[in-house]
Design an enzyme around this catalytic site. Sequence first.
Site, mmCIF file in Angstrom:
data_model
loop_
_atom_site.group_PDB
_atom_site.id
_atom_site.type_symbol
_atom_site.label_atom_id
_atom_site.label_comp_id
_atom_site.label_asym_id
_atom_site.label_seq_id
_atom_site.Cartn_x
_atom_site.Cartn_y
_atom_site.Cartn_z
ATOM 1 N N LYS A 155 2.940 -5.600 3.146
ATOM 2 C CA LYS A 155 1.495 -5.450 3.379
ATOM 3 C C LYS A 155 0.778 -6.783 3.168
ATOM 4 C CE LYS A 155 1.692 -0.575 2.272
ATOM 5 N NZ LYS A 155 1.689 0.474 1.252
ATOM 6 N N GLN B 65 -0.382 1.305 -4.718
ATOM 7 C CA GLN B 65 0.920 1.753 -4.209
ATOM 8 C C GLN B 65 1.433 2.954 -5.018
ATOM 9 O OE1 GLN B 65 2.456 0.331 -1.422
ATOM 10 N NE2 GLN B 65 3.884 2.023 -1.600
ATOM 11 N N ASP C 147 -6.383 3.863 2.444
ATOM 12 C CA ASP C 147 -5.276 4.827 2.592
ATOM 13 C C ASP C 147 -5.807 6.188 3.044
ATOM 14 O OD1 ASP C 147 -2.718 3.875 2.220
ATOM 15 O OD2 ASP C 147 -2.828 3.945 0.028
#
Length: 282
Positions: free
Chosen positions: A52, A96, A119
């Site tokens: 990422k 994460q 997200d």
Amino acid sequence: MAEIISGKVISAAVKERIAAEVAELKAKGVTPGLAVIIVGTDPASQVYVGSKERTCIELGMYSEKYELPESTTNEELLALVERLNKDDKIHGILCQLPLPRHLDEKAVIDAIDPKKDVDAFHVQNVGKIMIGDYDFLPCTPAGIMEMLKFSNIDPQGKHCVVIGRSNIVGKPMAMLMLHANATVTICHSKTQNLKELCREADILVAAVGRAKFVTADMVKEGAVVIDVGMNRDENGKLCGDVDYQNVEPLCSAITPVPGGVGPMTIAMLMQNTLTSAKRCLK
Ligand code: NAP
């Protein structure tokens, strides 16, 4: 022979467009910024986070990475999120998952400013997706919809069967298919007649997390098969949820693993960060 829907090729096209838009935005004084938080040393999470960060830089975005020790407390993690919520350089915050067990994932997701929740896990964004009026889409299902669009596969009127009902993949995937006018069936570990249901699918999405779970006898001839799974086979090799070798000859189109859904997920994360940054111009 099935058409291979290449996430590598499609994500490259998506990223090229995003990079061009990032350059335009920078010329207007806004650099999209993404902060990624990782707690602990899970090797798979380390790989995802690294990728990422690299993609962010590749597309001309600003990136911050926070690598926190396993011993991090809820209070410390929430304090960092709070600080990033207030930081004008940061337009997207990603923590994460999974987090180490002693940490409260829900509290962290709730703490992220919904406007920076790239997200799309915050309850506010989940609700918006439900009613079809959203700012961000969760990256994996959004990436799949992008792949279908790119491949001229229109879900309208098709029967889409999604195996898996997680909040990250299965449920939002089903919702996006519904918004695209597919008729949707969601299957899970308590589903009866799974094989028969799957055989009715025009579009079959496998998000189970079990290597080679979808076998040839579960797939209708001519179906489109989307493999979300990221598993290791008996030799430690990365593989999906679909028994690719035996299913591929039956399909009209299929996504490979690796090089399928995975690269699209990262591209859509960049898209969400860009979308968030664009709001600064308004
Ligand atoms: P998850 O939270 O573990 O959910 C798995 C789902 O599969 C659950 O809903 C479960 O049902 C269902 N399931 C398990 N065994 C089943 C069975 N025998 N029959 C029918 N359904 C069954 O996993 P996830 O987060 O959704 O991820 C799924 C897979 O996608 C994993 O391999 C993950 O690594 C991968 N993934 C890939 C990407 C990417 O970018 N490529 C992104 C995210 C996830 P219950 O709800 O009844 O337990």
